[in-house]
Design a protein around this motif. Sequence first.
Motif, PDB file in Angstrom:
ATOM      1  N   ALA A  64      -0.379  -8.187   7.240  1.00  9.17           N
ATOM      2  CA  ALA A  64       0.016  -8.078   5.835  1.00  9.17           C
ATOM      3  C   ALA A  64       0.830  -6.809   5.602  1.00  9.17           C
ATOM      4  CB  ALA A  64      -1.212  -8.099   4.924  1.00  9.17           C
ATOM      5  N   LEU A  65       0.445  -5.735   6.257  1.00  9.34           N
ATOM      6  CA  LEU A  65       1.160  -4.470   6.113  1.00  9.34           C
ATOM      7  C   LEU A  65       2.550  -4.556   6.742  1.00  9.34           C
ATOM      8  CD1 LEU A  65       0.638  -1.734   4.871  1.00  9.34           C
ATOM      9  CD2 LEU A  65      -0.197  -0.961   7.089  1.00  9.34           C
ATOM     10  N   LEU A  66       2.643  -5.174   7.909  1.00 12.08           N
ATOM     11  CA  LEU A  66       3.956  -5.366   8.545  1.00 12.08           C
ATOM     12  C   LEU A  66       4.840  -6.282   7.693  1.00 12.08           C
ATOM     13  CD1 LEU A  66       2.835  -5.712  12.269  1.00 12.08           C
ATOM     14  CD2 LEU A  66       4.125  -3.809  11.268  1.00 12.08           C
ATOM     15  N   TRP A  67       4.235  -7.257   7.042  1.00  9.88           N
ATOM     16  CA  TRP A  67       4.960  -8.150   6.138  1.00  9.88           C
ATOM     17  C   TRP A  67       5.490  -7.357   4.942  1.00  9.88           C
ATOM     18  CZ3 TRP A  67       7.631 -12.290   6.000  1.00  9.88           C
ATOM     19  CH2 TRP A  67       7.826 -13.025   4.817  1.00  9.88           C
ATOM     20  N   GLU A  68       4.646  -6.481   4.409  1.00 12.73           N
ATOM     21  CA  GLU A  68       5.062  -5.619   3.299  1.00 12.73           C
ATOM     22  C   GLU A  68       6.250  -4.750   3.724  1.00 12.73           C
ATOM     23  OE1 GLU A  68       3.419  -1.708   0.950  1.00 12.73           O
ATOM     24  OE2 GLU A  68       1.925  -3.104   1.715  1.00 12.73           O
ATOM     25  N   ALA A  69       6.165  -4.191   4.926  1.00 15.28           N
ATOM     26  CA  ALA A  69       7.255  -3.356   5.446  1.00 15.28           C
ATOM     27  C   ALA A  69       8.548  -4.155   5.534  1.00 15.28           C
ATOM     28  CB  ALA A  69       6.879  -2.799   6.814  1.00 15.28           C
ATOM     29  N   ARG A  70       8.442  -5.393   5.995  1.00 13.64           N
ATOM     30  CA  ARG A  70       9.633  -6.244   6.124  1.00 13.64           C
ATOM     31  C   ARG A  70      10.229  -6.567   4.758  1.00 13.64           C
ATOM     32  NH1 ARG A  70      11.373  -9.734  10.351  1.00 13.64           N
ATOM     33  NH2 ARG A  70      12.743 -11.367   9.576  1.00 13.64           N
ATOM     34  N   GLN A  71       9.358  -6.754   3.760  1.00 13.85           N
ATOM     35  CA  GLN A  71       9.838  -7.053   2.409  1.00 13.85           C
ATOM     36  C   GLN A  71      10.572  -5.842   1.815  1.00 13.85           C
ATOM     37  OE1 GLN A  71       9.500 -10.317   1.345  1.00 13.85           O
ATOM     38  NE2 GLN A  71       8.739 -10.362   3.430  1.00 13.85           N
ATOM     39  N   GLU A  72      10.040  -4.647   2.083  1.00  7.38           N
ATOM     40  CA  GLU A  72      10.639  -3.423   1.539  1.00  7.38           C
ATOM     41  C   GLU A  72      11.974  -3.109   2.188  1.00  7.38           C
ATOM     42  OE1 GLU A  72       8.131   0.017   1.563  1.00  7.38           O
ATOM     43  OE2 GLU A  72       6.577  -0.972   0.383  1.00  7.38           O
TER      44      GLU A  72
ATOM     45  N   LEU B 189       7.599  -6.906  12.540  1.00  8.89           N
ATOM     46  CA  LEU B 189       7.280  -8.304  12.826  1.00  8.89           C
ATOM     47  C   LEU B 189       8.369  -8.931  13.676  1.00  8.89           C
ATOM     48  CD1 LEU B 189       6.108  -9.593   9.330  1.00  8.89           C
ATOM     49  CD2 LEU B 189       4.677  -9.286  11.345  1.00  8.89           C
ATOM     50  N   SER B 190       7.975  -9.752  14.610  1.00  6.49           N
ATOM     51  CA  SER B 190       8.941 -10.563  15.360  1.00  6.49           C
ATOM     52  C   SER B 190       9.347 -11.730  14.459  1.00  6.49           C
ATOM     53  CB  SER B 190       8.289 -11.096  16.633  1.00  6.49           C
ATOM     54  OG  SER B 190       7.245 -11.996  16.291  1.00  6.49           O
ATOM     55  N   ALA B 191      10.292 -12.511  14.908  1.00  9.23           N
ATOM     56  CA  ALA B 191      10.708 -13.682  14.124  1.00  9.23           C
ATOM     57  C   ALA B 191       9.517 -14.621  13.908  1.00  9.23           C
ATOM     58  CB  ALA B 191      11.850 -14.409  14.830  1.00  9.23           C
ATOM     59  N   ALA B 192       8.716 -14.813  14.957  1.00 10.69           N
ATOM     60  CA  ALA B 192       7.534 -15.680  14.842  1.00 10.69           C
ATOM     61  C   ALA B 192       6.519 -15.076  13.877  1.00 10.69           C
ATOM     62  CB  ALA B 192       6.903 -15.899  16.209  1.00 10.69           C
ATOM     63  N   GLY B 193       6.347 -13.762  13.935  1.00  6.60           N
ATOM     64  CA  GLY B 193       5.425 -13.087  13.026  1.00  6.60           C
ATOM     65  C   GLY B 193       5.869 -13.201  11.585  1.00  6.60           C
ATOM     66  N   ALA B 194       7.178 -13.059  11.361  1.00 10.26           N
ATOM     67  CA  ALA B 194       7.717 -13.176  10.005  1.00 10.26           C
ATOM     68  C   ALA B 194       7.531 -14.595   9.479  1.00 10.26           C
ATOM     69  CB  ALA B 194       9.195 -12.791   9.991  1.00 10.26           C
ATOM     70  N   GLN B 195       7.729 -15.570  10.340  1.00  9.12           N
ATOM     71  CA  GLN B 195       7.557 -16.966   9.942  1.00  9.12           C
ATOM     72  C   GLN B 195       6.092 -17.239   9.581  1.00  9.12           C
ATOM     73  OE1 GLN B 195       8.741 -19.749  12.994  1.00  9.12           O
ATOM     74  NE2 GLN B 195       9.327 -21.272  11.485  1.00  9.12           N
ATOM     75  N   LEU B 196       5.181 -16.739  10.389  1.00  6.33           N
ATOM     76  CA  LEU B 196       3.752 -16.905  10.115  1.00  6.33           C
ATOM     77  C   LEU B 196       3.387 -16.239   8.790  1.00  6.33           C
ATOM     78  CD1 LEU B 196       0.827 -17.692  11.005  1.00  6.33           C
ATOM     79  CD2 LEU B 196       0.693 -15.404  11.993  1.00  6.33           C
ATOM     80  N   CYS B 197       3.820 -14.996   8.611  1.00  6.36           N
ATOM     81  CA  CYS B 197       3.495 -14.261   7.379  1.00  6.36           C
ATOM     82  C   CYS B 197       4.083 -14.940   6.152  1.00  6.36           C
ATOM     83  CB  CYS B 197       3.977 -12.821   7.480  1.00  6.36           C
ATOM     84  SG  CYS B 197       2.976 -11.824   8.599  1.00  6.36           S
TER      85      CYS B 197
ATOM     86  N   SER C  40       4.466 -18.046   5.667  1.00  6.30           N
ATOM     87  CA  SER C  40       3.640 -19.201   5.301  1.00  6.30           C
ATOM     88  C   SER C  40       2.254 -18.791   4.826  1.00  6.30           C
ATOM     89  CB  SER C  40       3.544 -20.177   6.473  1.00  6.30           C
ATOM     90  OG  SER C  40       2.852 -19.591   7.551  1.00  6.30           O
ATOM     91  N   VAL C  41       1.723 -17.694   5.362  1.00  9.77           N
ATOM     92  CA  VAL C  41       0.375 -17.263   5.008  1.00  9.77           C
ATOM     93  C   VAL C  41       0.341 -16.452   3.716  1.00  9.77           C
ATOM     94  CG1 VAL C  41      -1.569 -15.822   5.752  1.00  9.77           C
ATOM     95  CG2 VAL C  41      -0.430 -17.297   7.392  1.00  9.77           C
ATOM     96  N   PHE C  42       1.282 -15.530   3.580  1.00  8.10           N
ATOM     97  CA  PHE C  42       1.247 -14.588   2.459  1.00  8.10           C
ATOM     98  C   PHE C  42       2.160 -14.952   1.303  1.00  8.10           C
ATOM     99  CE2 PHE C  42       0.291 -11.750   6.206  1.00  8.10           C
ATOM    100  CZ  PHE C  42      -1.069 -11.696   5.968  1.00  8.10           C
ATOM    101  N   ALA C  43       2.933 -16.016   1.448  1.00  4.85           N
ATOM    102  CA  ALA C  43       3.858 -16.411   0.385  1.00  4.85           C
ATOM    103  C   ALA C  43       3.066 -16.898  -0.845  1.00  4.85           C
ATOM    104  CB  ALA C  43       4.785 -17.526   0.866  1.00  4.85           C
ATOM    105  N   PRO C  44       3.566 -16.591  -2.022  1.00  2.00           N
ATOM    106  CA  PRO C  44       2.883 -17.085  -3.227  1.00  2.00           C
ATOM    107  C   PRO C  44       2.964 -18.609  -3.265  1.00  2.00           C
ATOM    108  CG  PRO C  44       4.974 -16.043  -3.795  1.00  2.00           C
ATOM    109  CD  PRO C  44       4.764 -15.839  -2.336  1.00  2.00           C
TER     110      PRO C  44
END
Length: 91
Positions: free
Chosen positions: A16-24, A73-81, A83-87
């Motif tokens: 979730a934190l890496l996902w936040e970093a990618r969003q920022e 996040l790798s491309a696979a990690g970003a794809q997973l996040c 789907s998991v963390f998307a509203p």
Amino acid sequence: MHKEEEIDTALIALLALLWEARQEAPEKPWSLAKLAKRTGVQMSTLLRQLNALSSAGLATVVTAESGGGSAFLSAAGAQLCASVFAPPPAE
């Protein structure tokens, strides 16, 4: 709580934190020091968790000989996040 559940919770929190970093800033990985501070864990624990995510192909970790480094996040990690963390979709 079992030890395995604690590890899973920690890995999910790190994802979730890496996902936040990618969003920022998608083009700028967060330093290991920043990630350790945000997660509130020791660097050795953070590196173990990142190693698990890296082994699973979900994150990329770059370390420097000086002891610094970064993770993203790798491309696979970003794809997973995504789907998991998307509203949930609006109805």
